[in-house]
Enzyme design. Structure first.
Site, PDB file in Angstrom:
ATOM      1  CG  ASP A  36      -2.030  -0.992   1.113  1.00 28.17           C
ATOM      2  OD1 ASP A  36      -2.065  -1.678   0.056  1.00 28.17           O
ATOM      3  OD2 ASP A  36      -2.842  -1.104   2.042  1.00 28.17           O
ATOM      4  CD  GLU A  38       7.236   1.262  -2.258  1.00 25.67           C
ATOM      5  OE1 GLU A  38       7.590   1.872  -3.294  1.00 25.67           O
ATOM      6  OE2 GLU A  38       7.721   1.495  -1.138  1.00 25.67           O
ATOM      7  CE1 TYR A  39      -2.946   2.578  -6.514  1.00 26.16           C
ATOM      8  CE2 TYR A  39      -3.410   3.910  -4.581  1.00 26.16           C
ATOM      9  CZ  TYR A  39      -3.740   3.507  -5.859  1.00 26.16           C
ATOM     10  OH  TYR A  39      -4.841   4.042  -6.475  1.00 26.16           O
ATOM     11  CG  ASP A  40      -0.625   5.125   0.090  1.00 31.46           C
ATOM     12  OD1 ASP A  40      -1.577   4.866  -0.682  1.00 31.46           O
ATOM     13  OD2 ASP A  40      -0.605   4.803   1.296  1.00 31.46           O
ATOM     14  CB  SER A  85     -36.017  -6.545 -16.493  1.00 29.55           C
ATOM     15  OG  SER A  85     -37.259  -6.825 -17.080  1.00 29.55           O
ATOM     16  CG  LEU A  86     -32.301 -10.800 -17.071  1.00 29.20           C
ATOM     17  CD1 LEU A  86     -31.263 -11.271 -16.065  1.00 29.20           C
ATOM     18  CD2 LEU A  86     -31.997 -11.384 -18.449  1.00 29.20           C
ATOM     19  CD  GLU A 116     -23.203 -13.080 -17.646  1.00 26.49           C
ATOM     20  OE1 GLU A 116     -23.976 -12.291 -17.057  1.00 26.49           O
ATOM     21  OE2 GLU A 116     -22.700 -12.854 -18.746  1.00 26.49           O
ATOM     22  CE  LYS A 118     -31.620 -11.302 -11.824  1.00 26.38           C
ATOM     23  NZ  LYS A 118     -31.768 -10.270 -10.798  1.00 26.38           N
ATOM     24  CG  ASP A 120     -29.493  -8.938  -4.504  1.00 30.89           C
ATOM     25  OD1 ASP A 120     -30.196  -8.241  -5.275  1.00 30.89           O
ATOM     26  OD2 ASP A 120     -29.898  -9.397  -3.426  1.00 30.89           O
ATOM     27  NE  ARG A 139     -33.713  -2.353 -16.002  1.00 30.87           N
ATOM     28  CZ  ARG A 139     -34.994  -2.438 -15.699  1.00 30.87           C
ATOM     29  NH1 ARG A 139     -35.435  -1.903 -14.590  1.00 30.87           N
ATOM     30  NH2 ARG A 139     -35.831  -3.054 -16.502  1.00 30.87           N
ATOM     31  CE1 TYR A 226     -15.870  -8.820 -10.822  1.00 32.93           C
ATOM     32  CE2 TYR A 226     -17.574  -9.730  -9.379  1.00 32.93           C
ATOM     33  CZ  TYR A 226     -16.236  -9.570  -9.716  1.00 32.93           C
ATOM     34  OH  TYR A 226     -15.281 -10.185  -8.959  1.00 32.93           O
ATOM     35  CE  LYS A 317     -34.278 -13.441  -8.574  1.00 35.95           C
ATOM     36  NZ  LYS A 317     -35.507 -12.751  -8.611  1.00 35.95           N
ATOM     37  CB  CYS A 411     -39.137 -13.891  35.633  1.00 34.57           C
ATOM     38  SG  CYS A 411     -39.115 -15.562  34.968  1.00 34.57           S
ATOM     39  CB  CYS A 414     -40.580 -17.419  38.715  1.00 30.63           C
ATOM     40  SG  CYS A 414     -39.213 -16.256  38.635  1.00 30.63           S
ATOM     41  CB  CYS A 429     -35.418 -14.380  35.696  1.00 27.80           C
ATOM     42  SG  CYS A 429     -36.157 -15.233  37.096  1.00 27.80           S
ATOM     43  CB  CYS A 435     -37.002 -18.954  38.023  1.00 25.46           C
ATOM     44  SG  CYS A 435     -37.630 -18.737  36.363  1.00 25.46           S
TER      45      CYS A 435
HETATM   46  S1  IVH Z   1     -28.372  -9.187 -18.016  1.00 28.50           S
HETATM   47  C1  IVH Z   1     -30.982  -7.929 -21.291  1.00 28.50           C
HETATM   48  N1  IVH Z   1     -26.764 -10.292 -16.304  1.00 28.50           N
HETATM   49  O1  IVH Z   1     -30.757  -8.314 -13.044  1.00 28.50           O
HETATM   50  C2  IVH Z   1     -30.349  -8.478 -20.100  1.00 28.50           C
HETATM   51  N2  IVH Z   1     -28.442  -8.859 -15.488  1.00 28.50           N
HETATM   52  O2  IVH Z   1     -33.544  -8.812 -13.726  1.00 28.50           O
HETATM   53  C3  IVH Z   1     -30.229  -7.507 -19.032  1.00 28.50           C
HETATM   54  N3  IVH Z   1     -28.399  -8.534 -13.042  1.00 28.50           N
HETATM   55  O3  IVH Z   1     -31.452  -5.140 -14.326  1.00 28.50           O
HETATM   56  C4  IVH Z   1     -29.548  -7.919 -17.827  1.00 28.50           C
HETATM   57  N4  IVH Z   1     -26.659  -9.803 -12.665  1.00 28.50           N
HETATM   58  O4  IVH Z   1     -29.556  -5.351 -12.625  1.00 28.50           O
HETATM   59  C5  IVH Z   1     -27.811  -9.476 -16.467  1.00 28.50           C
HETATM   60  N5  IVH Z   1     -25.216 -11.305 -14.883  1.00 28.50           N
HETATM   61  C6  IVH Z   1     -26.271 -10.492 -15.068  1.00 28.50           C
HETATM   62  C7  IVH Z   1     -26.898  -9.844 -13.992  1.00 28.50           C
HETATM   63  C8  IVH Z   1     -27.996  -9.029 -14.243  1.00 28.50           C
HETATM   64  C9  IVH Z   1     -27.566  -9.023 -12.125  1.00 28.50           C
HETATM   65  C10 IVH Z   1     -29.549  -7.652 -12.756  1.00 28.50           C
HETATM   66  C11 IVH Z   1     -29.558  -6.388 -13.565  1.00 28.50           C
HETATM   67  C12 IVH Z   1     -30.848  -6.396 -14.319  1.00 28.50           C
HETATM   68  C13 IVH Z   1     -31.671  -7.382 -13.542  1.00 28.50           C
HETATM   69  C14 IVH Z   1     -32.664  -8.028 -14.459  1.00 28.50           C
END
Ligand code: IVH
Length: 748
Positions: A36, A38-40, A85-86, A116, A118, A120, A139, A226, A317, A411, A414, A429, A435
Site C-alpha cells: 500500500d 508504495e502505491y501511495d 430486464s430478465l 453468470e 446474478k 444483487d 437503469r 462487474y 433464481k 420474569c 416466576c 430473572c 424460577c
Molecule cells: S443481463 C438484457 N446479467 O438483473 C439483459 N443482469 O432482472 C439484461 N443482473 O437489471 C440484464 N446480474 O440489474 C444481467 N449477470 C447479469 C446480472 C444481471 C444481475 C440484474 C440487472 C438487471 C436485472 C434483471
C-alpha cells in the site's frame, strides 16, 4: 504556467498507467502486487506533478475520481438502447421449458449458454467516449435513468479510461454496482457507531450510496462493479459471442466476474446453478441466482425480445434469503442462567428453503434499535446455515401508529423482578432456583448429549417432570421410579424403563462432562476440559481460590511506564550511591516524574520486605494479572468460585455424588516425563529473574512439591539473595542448597 517538457508528459502517462494497473489488481482481483505504501507513493508523485502542471490534468486521471461540489439533484439521462430486464425461473422445470423453447425456435438440439452469477446490486450504464468514461446512469425505468457519473467515478474498480486499443469510439458498458459482504458489514458498524440507521442489506446499501448527492460520501462507501454486457456501440465492432465480448472488455480493464462460464445445453445450466448455489456463502458478494444467456450474438438476434425482456436470457433464481412476513408477537424466554431473551413469533414464511416461525431478537436494545413493533410487516433473513434473523420493519406498511416495544421488567415464568447489570444489554430473572424456567433449562442442559448424555430423557420430558414437581434439581433425576414415570402423560412402561436405564448409565461419566453439566455460568465444554485436566479432582476445583487462577504480580498502582521509570531510577548507580534505599524515610524524598508518592511508598515497602536486588526488573514491578490456567480468565474464575460458594449448589453436587455419579481418575499425562517428580523443594530469599510464585509454578510443572519449611524430607533448597534461616537449617540437616543459577539450569 510552466510549459511541460515531453519527459514530464511521458512520466505522467506512465504513472497513470501504473496506478490504473494497481487499482485493478487491488479492487477487481483482490490481489495487489504492490505494498500500500508504495502505491501511495506513486499516487503522491502523480499529484505533485499535476500540481506543477495543472494544464495536464485530465478527467480520467486517477487523482480526479472525487471532485466538485455536491449536487442538488440528479439530472435525467435517456438510454440510447433501453435497459431491459430478465424473465425469471424458479425451478429446473422452468429452465428446461426455456431451453426447449429456444431449441425449437432455432431448430437445433443444443445451444451454448453463457452462465453468470446474478449479482444483487443495481444496474448501471457506463458510457465510454474515445475510451474515457463520460457518463454513468442508473437503469431507472429502463428508458430514462439518473445521471450518477460523479458517484460512479469514485468506484475504484471502474476504469476512468479504457486500457489498450481496439475499443469502439462510443461504447456503453452495462453491469451491476454492488457492495461486497465484508464492506457491507463494516459500513453498518460505522453507521451504528455514528448513531445512524444500518442498511437492511447490501443491495440497499449500494443503491443508497449511489444516490448520494455528495460524491465524497459515495467515495467512502465500499462499492464494486462487474460488467455483464454492452448497450450502445458506435464506430467499432465487438466480437460475435457474449463471452468473447466480456473477454474483450476485461482486456480493456473493465471488471468481469471470474465466475462467468460457457456451458452446454440445459444440463450444463443446471450443473452451473448447483455449483454456484453450493458456493453462494463463500462468494464475497451477494447473488440471488444465476443468469443463462444464449452465447452467440447471431442466435440472440434470431430469438429477439418479448415485452421488456430478451427471449435469449433467463434468470434462474435461488431460494430467497429474505422474505416479508408479519411480526405476530414478541415473547420472552428464560434461559438457564435467567437471561431473558425476546423471541419474535412470526407468521410462517419460507425463507431460504425452510419455514420460519420464530427468531431470536437478542435483547430489548436490539428491538428498539431496529424499531420493531408487534403488528409490523418485517423482513426475515436466513443466509446459508445461519439462524433466521428479523432484519427490519417495512416502514411503508406501517399504517397505524403501533406502540413501541418495551420489555416487561419481570420474569414471565416466576414473575420475579428482572435485573440488568450495569453496562450490559441483557435483563435477567432474579428468581434463581425459585424460577421453574431456570430449573428446566439447567436440567435440560444437565441431561444434554454433550453433558451427562442421558438417553431417553429429552427437553419435553424434563419440562413434564418439573411441572409435575417430580424433580426440583438434577439430583432428583436419580431418585425417579418407574411408577412415577409411567404416571406421566404419553409415557409407556417401555419408555419409562429406557429412561431409567439411560439415567443409570449416565452415572458413569467423565469429570469434564460432569463439570460442564453443572452449568456454571461461562464454563463451556472447552473450559470444562481445561479445568478437569488442571485440577484433576472435584474437591481441588471446589477449594480453588481466586489466587489459584489469577496471580496479581508487581506493586499496586504501577503500570508499564512507571515500572520502567522506577527500575531505571533504581538501577542507576548514582542513585544507589546518593540514596539510602533501605530506609523508608529516604524514599519519601525521592521524586520520579509521573509516579505518585503513594506508589513510591508501595515500592519502598516491597523492597523493605524483600531487599533491593542488584538489578531491578521492571516486569517484577508492573502490576498485572497473570492467568495461571490458560483459557480460564478472571471472569470465569469468579463465576466458578461464586457457583461453588452457593450452599445449594454444593448440596446438589453432594446428592449427585451420593447417587453414584463417578468418573475415572484423571491421570497425569506428564507424569513420566517430569524430572522433579517426588522431589520436595523449598524456596527462600529473593530471586532476581522471576518472582518466587513463578519459580514455584515452574518447579511444580516439573513435578516438584514446593513447601515452605525445611525438613529431612526436603530434597533441596533454592536460595536467592538474603535467604535467612532456611539455608542454615538445610545445611544443618545435610539438605542440598542450590543458588539461582542452578535453579535456572533446572528449568526448561
Ligand atoms: S443481463 C438484457 N446479467 O438483473 C439483459 N443482469 O432482472 C439484461 N443482473 O437489471 C440484464 N446480474 O440489474 C444481467 N449477470 C447479469 C446480472 C444481471 C444481475 C440484474 C440487472 C438487471 C436485472 C434483471
Amino acid at each position: 504556467m510552466k510549459n511541460p517538457p515531453q519527459e514530464i508528459i511521458s512520466q505522467l502517462n506512465a504513472l497513470r498507467e501504473q496506478i490504473a494497473y494497481h487499482n485493478e489488481r487491488y479492487y477487481v482481483y483482490d490481489a495487489p502486487d504492490l505494498p500500500d505504501a508504495e502505491y501511495d507513493k506513486l499516487f503522491a508523485q502523480l499529484q505533485s506533478l499535476e500540481q506543477q502542471y495543472p494544464q495536464l490534468i485530465t478527467p480520467s486521471s486517477p487523482t480526479q475520481r472525487v471532485g466538485g461540489a455536491p449536487l442538488t439533484a440528479f439530472s435525467s439521462v435517456q438510454h440510447r438502447v433501453p435497459m431491459l430486464s430478465l424473465a425469471n425461473a424458479f425451478s429446473p422445470q422452468e429452465v428446461e421449458a426455456f431451453d426447449r423453447g429456444i431449441c425449437k425456435k432455432l431448430a437445433t438440439e443444443q445451444v451454448s449458454y453463457a452462465a453468470e452469477p446474478k449479482l444483487d446490486g443495481l444496474a448501471i450504464s457506463l458510457l465510454y467516449q474515445k475510451g474515457e468514461l463520460q457518463q454513468a446512469a442508473t437503469r431507472g425505468d429502463g428508458v430514462m435513468g439518473e445521471d450518477v457519473t460523479l458517484n460512479v467515478r469514485t468506484i475504484k474498480s471502474i476504469p476512468l479510461a479504457l486500457r489498450g486499443t481496439g475499443y469502439p469510439q462510443t461504447l456503453e458498458v452495462r453491469g451491476e454496482v454492488f457492495m461486497p459482504k465484508a464492506g457491507f458489514v463494516a459500513l453498518n458498524q460505522q453507521q451504528l457507531a455514528r448513531g445512524e440507521k444500518p442498511f437492511a442489506n447490501p443491495r440497499n446499501a449500494a443503491a443508497g450510496s449511489l444516490r448520494q448527492l455528495d460524491a465524497s460520501v459515495a467515495a467512502s462507501r465500499p462499492l464494486a462493479f462487474y460488467c455483464y454486457g454492452v448497450g450502445y456501440v458506435e464506430e467499432g465492432a465487438l466480437a460475435t459471442s457474449h463471452t468473447e465480448i466480456l473477454n474483450q472488455l476485461q482486456r480493456w480493464g473493465v471488471p468481469v466476474s471470474p465466475e462467468v462460464a460457457v456451458v452446454e445445453g440445459v444440463d450444463g445450466c443446471l450443473a452451473y446453478h448447483q455449483d454456484i448455489l453450493q458456493r453462494r456463502d463463500q462468494l464475497r458478494y451477494e447473488i440471488d441466482g444465476v443468469v443463462y444467456k444464449v452465447n452467440e450474438l447471431a442466435l440472440q438476434k434470431a430469438l429477439g425480445f418479448v415485452a421488456r425482456a430478451p427471449r435469449w436470457a433467463i434468470a434462474h433464481k435461488f431460494p430467497a434469503q429474505e422474505e416479508m412476513t408479519e411480526l405476530l408477537a414478541i415473547d420472552v424466554q428464560v434461559g438457564r442462567t435467567g437471561a431473558l431473551t425476546p423471541v419474535a413469533r412470526l407468521a410462517p414464511v419460507q425463507v431460504g428453503g425452510v419455514v420460519v416461525t420464530n427468531a431470536t431478537l437478542h435483547n430489548e436494545e436490539e428491538i428498539q434499535r431496529k424499531d420493531l413493533r408487534v403488528g409490523d410487516k418485517v423482513i426475515v433473513r436466513r443466509a446459508g446455515d445461519v439462524i433466521p434473523e428479523v432484519v427490519a420493519p417495512v416502514m411503508s406498511y406501517r399504517k397505524d401508529e403501533l406502540p413501541r416495544y418495551v420489555m416487561k421488567k419481570s420474569c414471565p415464568v416466576c414473575h420475579s423482578e428482572a435485573v440488568k447489570e450495569h453496562g450490559m444489554a441483557v435483563w435477567r430473572c432474579s428468581g434463581g432456583l425459585f424460577c421453574d424456567a431456570q430449573r428446566k433449562e439447567s436440567i435440560k442442559h444437565f441431561v444434554a448429549r454433550r453433558a451427562m448424555d442421558i438417553e431417553g430423557l429429552g427437553g419435553k420430558l424434563v419440562e413434564q417432570l418439573v411441572d409435575e414437581q417430580l424433580i426440583k434439581d438434577a439430583s432428583d433425576l436419580y431418585k425417579l421410579t418407574e411408577d412415577q414415570l409411567v404416571s406421566l402423560e404419553r409415557m409407556g412402561e417401555k419408555s419409562a424403563k429406557n429412561t431409567l436405564k439411560g439415567i443409570e448409565k449416565s452415572k458413569s461419566t467423565q469429570f469434564s462432562k460432569f463439570l460442564f453439566a453443572l452449568g456454571i455460568p461461562s464454563v463451556g465444554e472447552e473450559s470444562a476440559k481445561i479445568l478437569a485436566d488442571y485440577f484433576k479432582t472435584l474437591p481441588a476445583l471446589m477449594a480453588a481460590k481466586l489466587s489459584d487462577y489469577i496471580v496479581k504480580k508487581g506493586v499496586k498502582g504501577v503500570g508499564p511506564k512507571s515500572a520502567q521509570k522506577i527500575a531505571d531510577f533504581l538501577n542507576d548507580e548514582k542513585n544507589r550511591e546518593v540514596y539510602d534505599l533501605e530506609s523508608p524515610a529516604t524514599w519519601r524524598q525521592i521524586k520520579i516524574s509521573g509516579v505518585s508518592q503513594s506508589t513510591l511508598a508501595a515500592v519502598a515497602e516491597r523492597f523493605q520486605k524483600q531487599g533491593l536486588p542488584d538489578k531491578v526488573n521492571p516486569s517484577d514491578l508492573e502490576n498485572k494479572n497473570s492467568v495461571m490456567i490458560p483459557g480460564v480468565g478472571e471472569l470465569t474464575a469468579k463465576s466458578i468460585i461464586a457457583f461453588f460458594n452457593q450452599p445449594h449448589n454444593r448440596e446438589v453436587i453432594d446428592k449427585l455424588l451420593a447417587a453414584g455419579i463417578h468418573w475415572p481418575a484423571i491421570e497425569d499425562k506428564t507424569a513420566e516425563a517430569r524430572p522433579l517428580d517426588g522431589q520436595v523443594v523449598v524456596l527462600t530469599g529473593t530471586l532476581s529473574q522471576m518472582s518466587r510464585d513463578e519459580a514455584k509454578r515452574r518447579l511444580q510443572a516439573l513435578g516438584a512439591k514446593v513447601t515452605s519449611s525445611v525438613s529431612k524430607k526436603t530434597s533441596f533448597v533454592v536460595a536467592g539473595s538474603d535467604p535467612g534461616s532456611k539455608v542454615e537449617k538445610a545445611l544443618s540437616l545435610g539438605v542440598e542448597v542450590k543458588d539461582e543459577q542452578m535453579l535456572m539450569a533446572l528449568l526448561p
